[in-house]
Write an enzyme that holds these catalytic residues in place. Structure first.
Site, PDB file in Angstrom:
ATOM      1  N   LYS A  72     -51.461  -3.746 -21.306  1.00  0.00           N
ATOM      2  CA  LYS A  72     -50.541  -4.003 -20.189  1.00  0.00           C
ATOM      3  C   LYS A  72     -50.847  -3.057 -19.046  1.00  0.00           C
ATOM      4  O   LYS A  72     -51.190  -1.889 -19.266  1.00  0.00           O
ATOM      5  CB  LYS A  72     -49.085  -3.786 -20.619  1.00  0.00           C
ATOM      6  N   SER A 140     -50.994 -19.311 -14.374  1.00  0.00           N
ATOM      7  CA  SER A 140     -50.734 -19.468 -15.809  1.00  0.00           C
ATOM      8  C   SER A 140     -49.352 -20.023 -16.102  1.00  0.00           C
ATOM      9  O   SER A 140     -49.063 -20.408 -17.246  1.00  0.00           O
ATOM     10  CB  SER A 140     -50.895 -18.118 -16.522  1.00  0.00           C
ATOM     11  N   THR A 144     -47.609 -21.648 -19.561  1.00  0.00           N
ATOM     12  CA  THR A 144     -46.532 -20.919 -20.240  1.00  0.00           C
ATOM     13  C   THR A 144     -45.309 -21.810 -20.397  1.00  0.00           C
ATOM     14  O   THR A 144     -44.653 -21.822 -21.454  1.00  0.00           O
ATOM     15  CB  THR A 144     -46.165 -19.648 -19.464  1.00  0.00           C
ATOM     16  N   VAL A 178     -42.074 -19.525 -14.154  1.00  0.00           N
ATOM     17  CA  VAL A 178     -42.038 -20.202 -15.447  1.00  0.00           C
ATOM     18  C   VAL A 178     -40.678 -20.857 -15.695  1.00  0.00           C
ATOM     19  O   VAL A 178     -40.598 -22.031 -16.072  1.00  0.00           O
ATOM     20  CB  VAL A 178     -42.372 -19.220 -16.585  1.00  0.00           C
ATOM     21  N   ALA A 229     -36.162 -14.575 -17.844  1.00  0.00           N
ATOM     22  CA  ALA A 229     -36.225 -13.512 -16.840  1.00  0.00           C
ATOM     23  C   ALA A 229     -36.755 -12.245 -17.502  1.00  0.00           C
ATOM     24  O   ALA A 229     -37.619 -12.293 -18.357  1.00  0.00           O
ATOM     25  CB  ALA A 229     -34.846 -13.295 -16.214  1.00  0.00           C
ATOM     26  N   ASN A 252     -40.355 -11.993 -22.043  1.00  0.00           N
ATOM     27  CA  ASN A 252     -40.918 -11.060 -23.015  1.00  0.00           C
ATOM     28  C   ASN A 252     -39.879 -10.018 -23.422  1.00  0.00           C
ATOM     29  O   ASN A 252     -38.968  -9.694 -22.662  1.00  0.00           O
ATOM     30  CB  ASN A 252     -42.132 -10.344 -22.421  1.00  0.00           C
TER      31      ASN A 252
END
Length: 344
Positions: A72, A140, A144, A178, A229, A252
């Site tokens: 990351k 992406s 996703t 997303v 979120a 995440n």
């Protein structure tokens, strides 16, 4: 699972801003993970985020069967950062990644997008998801979102007996790149959709998506809550107030602590591990850019997220444990098998 292999924290030479790169594991292959650009109360909070997210990325890659570990990048920016300072910070991130010699590659995350990957790419080749016209796999977020919907179908089939989304109600919390796509896909499938975001400007102007405030959305009485979120949403304070039957979303690090999974399990709320649900973007990007799959072939791989989730939910039910524990065990087994093979 195990300590991080390498963590770099430096003041960017071009921007003067904190640049953090965390490599959790390269056991399965080079580490991958997005570049997050965000404001934090303190740079140490950004470091904590990088450590959590990179470890989660190792799990995500293992569960998706990808030959990669987790990493990351976090760039800590002050409010109102100018565009030149932002560009300088992205250059600093690219320089830091380049110094790692291919041990880690990055892509978009919260606060960054495909165009930002072009900027990072001015300093390193180890970057994913540049625009298609720039030689990358593009944004992406569609992949996703597609993976999230595949997971939602699997979750609904397991929890309610049918994958038919039209028979279910969903509360989508967070309408970023997303989350908005997920809400639109659910609405197109004739599901009942309630949505919210802290940013009022993201309010959908369509009849088949109901708007509400974030607190109401979190506690809405629906079949499935869809966190889309920032992380840490599910914790000892919020879990007792939930009125959903199941949870699956692309955000995440939804659980703010390990014990949160048991709290959900004890309440009878089925939680789909976010490391599985949110993997569509990285599956698509690595398939197209590293394994040279066609976009259609890559989307087929993204759709397999549903099968992965079904297997985890079945294993958890058979063992009488939360799905989070089943996912962690599966990822650890995959990681150990790779380590043993490398050792031989």
């Amino acid at each position: 699972m195990f300590p991080h292999q390498r963590v770099i924290v430096r003041r960017g030479p071009e921007s003067g801003l904190p640049i953090i790169v965390a490599i959790h594991s390269t056991t399965r292959g080079p580490a991958i993970g997005g570049c997050r650009m965000a404001t934090y109360p303190d740079w140490r909070d950004g470091l904590a985020d990088a450590l959590r997210l990179s470890a989660a990325m190792t799990v995500k890659c293992a569960l998706a069967g990808l030959p990669h570990g987790g990493g990351k990048t976090v760039i800590v920016i002050p409010p109102g950062t100018s565009e030149p300072a932002r560009t300088a910070a992205l250059h600093d991130a690219g320089t830091t990644i380049e110094e790692l010699g291919g041990a880690y590659a990055t892509g978009p995350d919260v606060g960054t997008g495909p165009d930002d990957m072009v900027v990072i790419g001015e300093r390193t080749d180890h970057v994913f998801c540049r625009p298609v016209e720039a030689g990358g796999s593009g944004d992406s977020s569609p992949a996703t979102a597609a993976g999230t919907v595949a997971a939602l179908r699997a979750l609904c089939e397991f929890r309610f007996g049918t994958p038919d989304l039209a028979r279910r109600s969903f509360a989508v919390l967070g309408l970023g790149r997303v989350g908005r796509r997920v809400a639109d896909l659910l609405a197109a499938a004739n599901a009942r959709v309630v949505a919210s975001d802290l940013d009022e400007s993201k309010r959908p102007h369509q009849d088949n998506i109901e708007w509400t405030d974030p607190d109401e959305c979190l506690r809405k009485e629906v079949d499935v809550l869809v966190p889309a979120a920032m992380g840490g949403l599910l914790n000892p304070a919020t879990i007792p107030t939930l009125r959903c039957k199941a949870i699956a979303g692309p955000a995440n690090n939804q659980l703010d602590q390990e014990g949160a999974a048991k709290l959900l399990h004890d309440r009878g709320i089925l939680w789909a591990p976010d490391a599985v649900v949110s993997a569509g973007g990285i599956i698509h990007a690595t398939a197209v850019e590293l394994r040279h799959k066609s976009p259609a072939e890559a989307l087929t791989l993204v759709g397999a997220i549903g099968d992965t989730l079904r297997a985890i939910l079945r294993a958890a039910a058979e063992a009488g444990i939360p799905p989070a524990e089943a996912a962690t065990a599966q990822a650890a087994t995959a990681q150990a098998a790779t380590a043993q093979a490398v050792g031989r």
